[in-house]
Design a protein around this motif. Structure first.
Motif, PDB file in Angstrom:
ATOM      1  N   VAL A 105       7.661  12.612   2.548  1.00  8.09           N
ATOM      2  CA  VAL A 105       7.591  12.268   3.872  1.00  8.09           C
ATOM      3  C   VAL A 105       6.580  11.244   3.865  1.00  8.09           C
ATOM      4  CG1 VAL A 105       6.344  13.083   5.922  1.00  8.09           C
ATOM      5  CG2 VAL A 105       7.603  14.714   4.901  1.00  8.09           C
ATOM      6  N   THR A 106       6.557  10.031   4.473  1.00 11.61           N
ATOM      7  CA  THR A 106       5.842   8.875   4.739  1.00 11.61           C
ATOM      8  C   THR A 106       5.195   8.627   6.029  1.00 11.61           C
ATOM      9  OG1 THR A 106       7.525   7.384   5.085  1.00 11.61           O
ATOM     10  CG2 THR A 106       7.053   7.604   3.014  1.00 11.61           C
ATOM     11  N   THR A 107       3.870   8.231   6.149  1.00 12.53           N
ATOM     12  CA  THR A 107       3.448   7.884   7.705  1.00 12.53           C
ATOM     13  C   THR A 107       2.794   6.317   7.505  1.00 12.53           C
ATOM     14  OG1 THR A 107       1.860   8.496   9.281  1.00 12.53           O
ATOM     15  CG2 THR A 107       1.262   9.036   6.859  1.00 12.53           C
ATOM     16  N   VAL A 108       3.052   5.578   8.536  1.00 17.16           N
ATOM     17  CA  VAL A 108       2.525   4.329   8.639  1.00 17.16           C
ATOM     18  C   VAL A 108       1.891   4.253  10.089  1.00 17.16           C
ATOM     19  CG1 VAL A 108       3.199   1.834   8.662  1.00 17.16           C
ATOM     20  CG2 VAL A 108       4.185   3.308   6.998  1.00 17.16           C
ATOM     21  N   ASP A 109       0.636   3.746   9.850  1.00 13.59           N
ATOM     22  CA  ASP A 109      -0.017   3.869  11.396  1.00 13.59           C
ATOM     23  C   ASP A 109      -0.388   2.532  11.478  1.00 13.59           C
ATOM     24  OD1 ASP A 109      -2.709   4.118  12.787  1.00 13.59           O
ATOM     25  OD2 ASP A 109      -1.601   5.911  13.484  1.00 13.59           O
ATOM     26  N   ARG A 110      -0.204   2.029  12.871  1.00 15.89           N
ATOM     27  CA  ARG A 110      -0.957   0.359  13.127  1.00 15.89           C
ATOM     28  C   ARG A 110      -2.258   0.294  12.981  1.00 15.89           C
ATOM     29  NH1 ARG A 110      -1.275  -0.772  18.937  1.00 15.89           N
ATOM     30  NH2 ARG A 110      -1.325   1.215  20.044  1.00 15.89           N
ATOM     31  N   ASP A 111      -2.997   1.582  12.768  1.00 14.89           N
ATOM     32  CA  ASP A 111      -4.551   1.315  12.386  1.00 14.89           C
ATOM     33  C   ASP A 111      -4.714   1.138  11.145  1.00 14.89           C
ATOM     34  OD1 ASP A 111      -5.232   1.557  15.058  1.00 14.89           O
ATOM     35  OD2 ASP A 111      -5.345   3.681  14.955  1.00 14.89           O
ATOM     36  N   GLY A 112      -3.960   1.121  10.308  1.00 13.94           N
ATOM     37  CA  GLY A 112      -3.648   0.850   8.613  1.00 13.94           C
ATOM     38  C   GLY A 112      -3.668   1.971   7.877  1.00 13.94           C
ATOM     39  N   VAL A 113      -3.668   3.326   8.516  1.00 19.15           N
ATOM     40  CA  VAL A 113      -3.535   4.578   7.572  1.00 19.15           C
ATOM     41  C   VAL A 113      -2.252   4.633   7.208  1.00 19.15           C
ATOM     42  CG1 VAL A 113      -3.841   6.890   7.651  1.00 19.15           C
ATOM     43  CG2 VAL A 113      -5.392   5.532   8.883  1.00 19.15           C
ATOM     44  N   ILE A 114      -2.051   4.747   5.852  1.00 19.69           N
ATOM     45  CA  ILE A 114      -0.800   4.713   5.086  1.00 19.69           C
ATOM     46  C   ILE A 114      -0.858   6.272   4.270  1.00 19.69           C
ATOM     47  CG2 ILE A 114       1.022   3.789   3.596  1.00 19.69           C
ATOM     48  CD1 ILE A 114       0.302   2.069   5.997  1.00 19.69           C
ATOM     49  N   GLY A 115       0.335   6.905   4.330  1.00 17.33           N
ATOM     50  CA  GLY A 115       0.191   8.150   3.327  1.00 17.33           C
ATOM     51  C   GLY A 115       1.567   8.272   2.979  1.00 17.33           C
ATOM     52  N   CYS A 116       1.709   9.532   2.105  1.00 21.45           N
ATOM     53  CA  CYS A 116       3.024  10.006   1.951  1.00 21.45           C
ATOM     54  C   CYS A 116       2.738  11.650   1.252  1.00 21.45           C
ATOM     55  CB  CYS A 116       3.812   9.256   0.829  1.00 21.45           C
ATOM     56  SG  CYS A 116       3.256   9.133  -0.806  1.00 21.45           S
ATOM     57  N   ALA A 117       3.679  12.408   1.320  1.00 24.22           N
ATOM     58  CA  ALA A 117       3.532  13.832   0.604  1.00 24.22           C
ATOM     59  C   ALA A 117       4.935  13.766   0.060  1.00 24.22           C
ATOM     60  CB  ALA A 117       3.313  14.663   1.960  1.00 24.22           C
ATOM     61  N   VAL A 118       5.082  14.611  -1.118  1.00 25.13           N
ATOM     62  CA  VAL A 118       5.977  15.155  -1.901  1.00 25.13           C
ATOM     63  C   VAL A 118       6.147  16.464  -1.584  1.00 25.13           C
ATOM     64  CG1 VAL A 118       7.404  15.309  -4.061  1.00 25.13           C
ATOM     65  CG2 VAL A 118       6.187  12.874  -3.592  1.00 25.13           C
ATOM     66  N   LEU A 119       7.247  16.988  -1.143  1.00 17.71           N
ATOM     67  CA  LEU A 119       7.397  18.355  -1.044  1.00 17.71           C
ATOM     68  C   LEU A 119       8.453  19.088  -1.836  1.00 17.71           C
ATOM     69  CD1 LEU A 119       7.665  18.452   3.081  1.00 17.71           C
ATOM     70  CD2 LEU A 119       5.618  18.621   1.607  1.00 17.71           C
ATOM     71  N   ARG A 120       8.326  20.069  -2.632  1.00 18.14           N
ATOM     72  CA  ARG A 120       9.255  20.583  -3.465  1.00 18.14           C
ATOM     73  C   ARG A 120       9.884  21.781  -2.769  1.00 18.14           C
ATOM     74  NH1 ARG A 120       5.996  20.520  -7.765  1.00 18.14           N
ATOM     75  NH2 ARG A 120       6.915  18.760  -8.766  1.00 18.14           N
ATOM     76  N   ILE A 121      11.168  21.473  -2.206  1.00 18.53           N
ATOM     77  CA  ILE A 121      12.005  22.514  -1.281  1.00 18.53           C
ATOM     78  C   ILE A 121      12.150  23.573  -2.071  1.00 18.53           C
ATOM     79  CG2 ILE A 121      13.809  22.726   0.329  1.00 18.53           C
ATOM     80  CD1 ILE A 121      11.588  20.501   0.958  1.00 18.53           C
ATOM     81  N   ALA A 122      11.846  24.945  -1.481  1.00 18.01           N
ATOM     82  CA  ALA A 122      12.586  26.267  -1.908  1.00 18.01           C
ATOM     83  C   ALA A 122      13.942  26.563  -1.913  1.00 18.01           C
ATOM     84  CB  ALA A 122      11.552  27.373  -1.596  1.00 18.01           C
ATOM     85  N   GLY A 123      14.358  27.097  -2.662  1.00 20.61           N
ATOM     86  CA  GLY A 123      15.825  27.496  -2.640  1.00 20.61           C
ATOM     87  C   GLY A 123      16.210  28.219  -1.085  1.00 20.61           C
ATOM     88  N   THR A 124      17.622  27.953  -0.512  1.00 21.20           N
ATOM     89  CA  THR A 124      17.853  28.358   0.608  1.00 21.20           C
ATOM     90  C   THR A 124      18.339  29.927   0.285  1.00 21.20           C
ATOM     91  OG1 THR A 124      19.920  27.504   0.457  1.00 21.20           O
ATOM     92  CG2 THR A 124      18.249  26.548   1.833  1.00 21.20           C
ATOM     93  N   ALA A 125      18.493  30.874   1.306  1.00 22.24           N
ATOM     94  CA  ALA A 125      18.892  32.094   1.295  1.00 22.24           C
ATOM     95  C   ALA A 125      20.411  32.132   1.066  1.00 22.24           C
ATOM     96  CB  ALA A 125      18.179  33.154   2.271  1.00 22.24           C
ATOM     97  N   VAL A 127       1.119  -1.136   0.063  1.00 24.08           N
ATOM     98  CA  VAL A 127       0.095  -0.138   0.063  1.00 24.08           C
ATOM     99  C   VAL A 127       0.760   1.345  -0.092  1.00 24.08           C
ATOM    100  CG1 VAL A 127      -1.730   1.324   1.365  1.00 24.08           C
ATOM    101  CG2 VAL A 127      -2.025  -1.033   1.149  1.00 24.08           C
ATOM    102  N   LEU A 128       1.815   1.212   0.990  1.00 23.01           N
ATOM    103  CA  LEU A 128       2.995   2.437   0.780  1.00 23.01           C
ATOM    104  C   LEU A 128       3.669   2.515  -0.451  1.00 23.01           C
ATOM    105  CD1 LEU A 128       4.363   4.700   2.391  1.00 23.01           C
ATOM    106  CD2 LEU A 128       5.845   3.179   3.135  1.00 23.01           C
ATOM    107  N   ALA A 129       4.205   1.533  -1.030  1.00 24.56           N
ATOM    108  CA  ALA A 129       4.606   1.588  -2.628  1.00 24.56           C
ATOM    109  C   ALA A 129       3.766   2.031  -3.445  1.00 24.56           C
ATOM    110  CB  ALA A 129       5.022   0.058  -2.819  1.00 24.56           C
ATOM    111  N   GLY A 130       2.602   1.746  -3.475  1.00 23.72           N
ATOM    112  CA  GLY A 130       1.428   2.168  -4.358  1.00 23.72           C
ATOM    113  C   GLY A 130       1.489   3.768  -3.939  1.00 23.72           C
ATOM    114  N   CYS A 131       1.114   4.292  -2.721  1.00 24.07           N
ATOM    115  CA  CYS A 131       1.094   5.676  -2.430  1.00 24.07           C
ATOM    116  C   CYS A 131       2.165   6.578  -3.016  1.00 24.07           C
ATOM    117  CB  CYS A 131       0.853   5.879  -0.738  1.00 24.07           C
ATOM    118  SG  CYS A 131      -0.852   5.371  -0.440  1.00 24.07           S
TER     119      CYS A 131
END
Length: 162
Positions: A142-162, A54-58
């Motif tokens: 960023v990935t999340t795995v919860d023992r209640d079965g909730v799986i998820g991820c987010a892709v963040l595009r990081i801005a440049g540093t000053a 499930v995580l691989a699919g997400c």
């Protein structure tokens, strides 16, 4: 929560915490954003053996939606779930991500903060990106795995540093 854990989950300390992130649809010129949310995907695992697939699919769907390949990821902040859930998360990420992708682990420092974990993971990505001497445009997962079965991820595009 402690009393409902299996024997393979007891080695992780429990934690408490809060992280607050400001999300805006438009960023003012005088206050540039630190990152853009490029994609979010969630799924549900019916048992611990489903977590990896499930995580691989997400992750696969999120990367495609963001237009990012596994080799384009600068860093990953996994949930570090304890026990077999974490084993499944590590296995899925190990199979998907390129060698050398930076690993940012929060649970080792904070303990298991349950629902607050993802906010800490995002904060860790943003803090590490500000310190890194990398190209100004990069992506993180960023990935999340919860023992209640909730799986998820987010892709963040990081801005440049000053």
């Amino acid at each position: 929560d402690w009393h409902t854990r299996g024997d393979d989950e007891l080695a992780v300390l429990m934690g408490e915490g809060c992280a607050v992130l400001l999300l805006e649809t438009d960023v003012a010129d005088d206050r540039p954003g630190l990152a853009e949310v490029a994609a979010i995907e969630v799924g549900l695992a019916t048992d611990a053996e489903d977590v990896g697939p499930v995580l691989a699919g997400c992750v696969t769907r999120a990367l495609a939606q963001a237009g990012v390949g596994p080799r384009d990821l600068w860093a990953v902040a996994p949930s570090g779930a304890p026990g077999r859930y974490g084993d499944q998360e590590r296995g899925a990420l190990g199979a998907l991500l390129a060698p050398g992708t930076a690993q940012l682990h929060c649970m080792d420092l904070l303990g298991d903060t349950n629902a607050a974990s993802s906010a800490f993971q995002i904060a860790a990505v943003l803090a590490a990106a500000q310190e890194a001497a990398e190209p100004s445009s990069r992506a993180a997962l960023v990935t999340t795995v919860d023992r209640d079965g909730v799986i998820g991820c987010a892709v963040l595009r990081i801005a440049g540093t000053a």
